[in-house]
Motif scaffolding. Structure first.
Motif, PDB file in Angstrom:
ATOM      1  N   LEU A 107      10.548  -1.373  -1.932  1.00 30.94           N
ATOM      2  CA  LEU A 107      10.277  -0.004  -2.363  1.00 30.94           C
ATOM      3  C   LEU A 107      10.934   0.259  -3.726  1.00 30.94           C
ATOM      4  O   LEU A 107      10.299   0.793  -4.640  1.00 30.94           O
ATOM      5  N   MET A 108      12.180  -0.133  -3.864  1.00 28.34           N
ATOM      6  CA  MET A 108      12.887   0.048  -5.137  1.00 28.34           C
ATOM      7  C   MET A 108      12.288  -0.835  -6.223  1.00 28.34           C
ATOM      8  O   MET A 108      12.058  -0.386  -7.354  1.00 28.34           O
ATOM      9  N   GLU A 109      12.001  -2.093  -5.888  1.00 24.70           N
ATOM     10  CA  GLU A 109      11.454  -3.026  -6.875  1.00 24.70           C
ATOM     11  C   GLU A 109      10.096  -2.558  -7.402  1.00 24.70           C
ATOM     12  O   GLU A 109       9.838  -2.600  -8.608  1.00 24.70           O
ATOM     13  N   LEU A 110       9.231  -2.096  -6.504  1.00 25.57           N
ATOM     14  CA  LEU A 110       7.860  -1.774  -6.895  1.00 25.57           C
ATOM     15  C   LEU A 110       7.656  -0.323  -7.331  1.00 25.57           C
ATOM     16  O   LEU A 110       6.913  -0.061  -8.275  1.00 25.57           O
ATOM     17  N   LEU A 111       8.282   0.618  -6.631  1.00 26.36           N
ATOM     18  CA  LEU A 111       8.048   2.031  -6.933  1.00 26.36           C
ATOM     19  C   LEU A 111       9.258   2.728  -7.544  1.00 26.36           C
ATOM     20  O   LEU A 111       9.170   3.889  -7.949  1.00 26.36           O
ATOM     21  N   ILE A 141      14.052   5.276  -3.549  1.00 24.67           N
ATOM     22  CA  ILE A 141      14.724   4.928  -2.302  1.00 24.67           C
ATOM     23  C   ILE A 141      14.003   5.614  -1.143  1.00 24.67           C
ATOM     24  O   ILE A 141      13.241   6.565  -1.359  1.00 24.67           O
ATOM     25  N   PRO A 142      14.222   5.149   0.092  1.00 24.00           N
ATOM     26  CA  PRO A 142      13.623   5.838   1.239  1.00 24.00           C
ATOM     27  C   PRO A 142      14.005   7.327   1.199  1.00 24.00           C
ATOM     28  O   PRO A 142      15.123   7.685   0.850  1.00 24.00           O
ATOM     29  N   GLY A 143      13.045   8.171   1.534  1.00 25.03           N
ATOM     30  CA  GLY A 143      13.251   9.610   1.462  1.00 25.03           C
ATOM     31  C   GLY A 143      12.739  10.218   0.158  1.00 25.03           C
ATOM     32  O   GLY A 143      12.569  11.412   0.052  1.00 25.03           O
ATOM     33  N   SER A 144      12.497   9.354  -0.831  1.00 28.63           N
ATOM     34  CA  SER A 144      11.989   9.827  -2.125  1.00 28.63           C
ATOM     35  C   SER A 144      10.627   9.223  -2.458  1.00 28.63           C
ATOM     36  O   SER A 144      10.167   9.309  -3.595  1.00 28.63           O
ATOM     37  N   VAL A 145       9.992   8.589  -1.474  1.00 28.23           N
ATOM     38  CA  VAL A 145       8.702   7.936  -1.716  1.00 28.23           C
ATOM     39  C   VAL A 145       7.691   8.995  -2.143  1.00 28.23           C
ATOM     40  O   VAL A 145       7.620  10.084  -1.571  1.00 28.23           O
ATOM     41  N   THR A 146       6.896   8.653  -3.152  1.00 25.72           N
ATOM     42  CA  THR A 146       6.000   9.616  -3.778  1.00 25.72           C
ATOM     43  C   THR A 146       4.865   8.905  -4.500  1.00 25.72           C
ATOM     44  O   THR A 146       5.032   7.780  -4.968  1.00 25.72           O
ATOM     45  N   ALA A 147       3.740   9.592  -4.617  1.00 22.67           N
ATOM     46  CA  ALA A 147       2.628   9.056  -5.401  1.00 22.67           C
ATOM     47  C   ALA A 147       3.036   8.842  -6.855  1.00 22.67           C
ATOM     48  O   ALA A 147       2.512   7.958  -7.532  1.00 22.67           O
ATOM     49  N   ILE A 204       4.249   5.002 -11.322  1.00 22.19           N
ATOM     50  CA  ILE A 204       4.653   4.874 -12.723  1.00 22.19           C
ATOM     51  C   ILE A 204       5.569   3.654 -12.905  1.00 22.19           C
ATOM     52  O   ILE A 204       5.624   3.067 -13.979  1.00 22.19           O
ATOM     53  N   ASN A 205       6.268   3.257 -11.844  1.00 18.39           N
ATOM     54  CA  ASN A 205       7.182   2.110 -11.906  1.00 18.39           C
ATOM     55  C   ASN A 205       6.510   0.790 -11.528  1.00 18.39           C
ATOM     56  O   ASN A 205       7.095  -0.274 -11.728  1.00 18.39           O
ATOM     57  N   PHE A 233       0.849  -1.186   0.000  1.00 21.91           N
ATOM     58  CA  PHE A 233       0.000   0.000   0.000  1.00 21.91           C
ATOM     59  C   PHE A 233       0.885   1.237   0.000  1.00 21.91           C
ATOM     60  O   PHE A 233       1.889   1.281   0.714  1.00 21.91           O
ATOM     61  N   LEU A 234       0.503   2.228  -0.779  1.00 26.11           N
ATOM     62  CA  LEU A 234       1.156   3.524  -0.720  1.00 26.11           C
ATOM     63  C   LEU A 234       0.114   4.523  -0.247  1.00 26.11           C
ATOM     64  O   LEU A 234      -0.872   4.773  -0.943  1.00 26.11           O
TER      65      LEU A 234
END
Length: 165
Positions: free
Chosen positions: A91-95, A98-104, A108-109, A58-59
């Motif tokens: 996080l890297m695989e799905l979105l 990296i931590p600190g750059s999580v975004t809606a 797209i990834n 979930f995001l």
């Protein structure tokens, strides 16, 4: 290979979505981003990348000062169990961030649609939403309705729920 901010901007352009982006030093926390409020109007986001025990991801995108009860949120978002933060590898695989750059914009990834995108109802009261464009070295302002259109174009259903107190 994850999309770059340039790939994101090209995709938004292909959808005829206009955005405004400002570059800044890397921001890792909500406190770091407080100074941007003067430069960008609208809702500023905080993002929680969560998973349940069945590896459902979930995001949650909420307003930067929102309080989310992680002990109870699973009832609201439809998780199969209590949730925990997703690991950086997931996080890297799905979105693709990296931590600190999580975004809606990270959906797209998520080309396989494994992440459920949840937008907090309080955040969606803003006409403009500010989020990192796949990097914490910039912030992008996008119209609320265009953010929803972008999320839908990636094959995700944006779910708007009251997730913050």
């Amino acid at each position: 290979m994850p999309k770059t901010p340039e790939d994101l901007f090209a995709y938004l352009d292909s959808l005829d979505i206009s955005v405004r982006t400002i570059k800044h030093p890397p921001l890792f926390t909500v406190a770091d981003s407080q100074n941007l409020r003067e430069d960008l109007d609208g809702g500023h986001t905080k993002n929680l990348f969560l998973k349940d025990k069945k590896d459902n991801f979930f995001l949650l995108t909420v307003e930067q000062n929102a309080v989310v009860d992680l002990k109870q949120i699973h009832h609201v978002i439809g998780a199969s169990s209590r949730v925990s933060f997703g690991k950086p590898e997931a996080l890297m695989e799905l979105l693709g961030v990296i931590p600190g750059s999580v975004t809606a914009f990270g959906v797209i990834n998520d080309t396989n649609g494994r992440v459920k995108m949840i937008l907090d109802a309080a955040l969606m009261e803003h006409d403009v939403i500010n989020a990192h464009p796949l990097t914490n070295e910039a912030t992008t302002a996008i119209a609320r309705d265009d953010l929803i259109r972008f999320i839908e174009a990636t094959g995700h259903e944006p779910v708007i729920l009251k997730v913050s107190d």
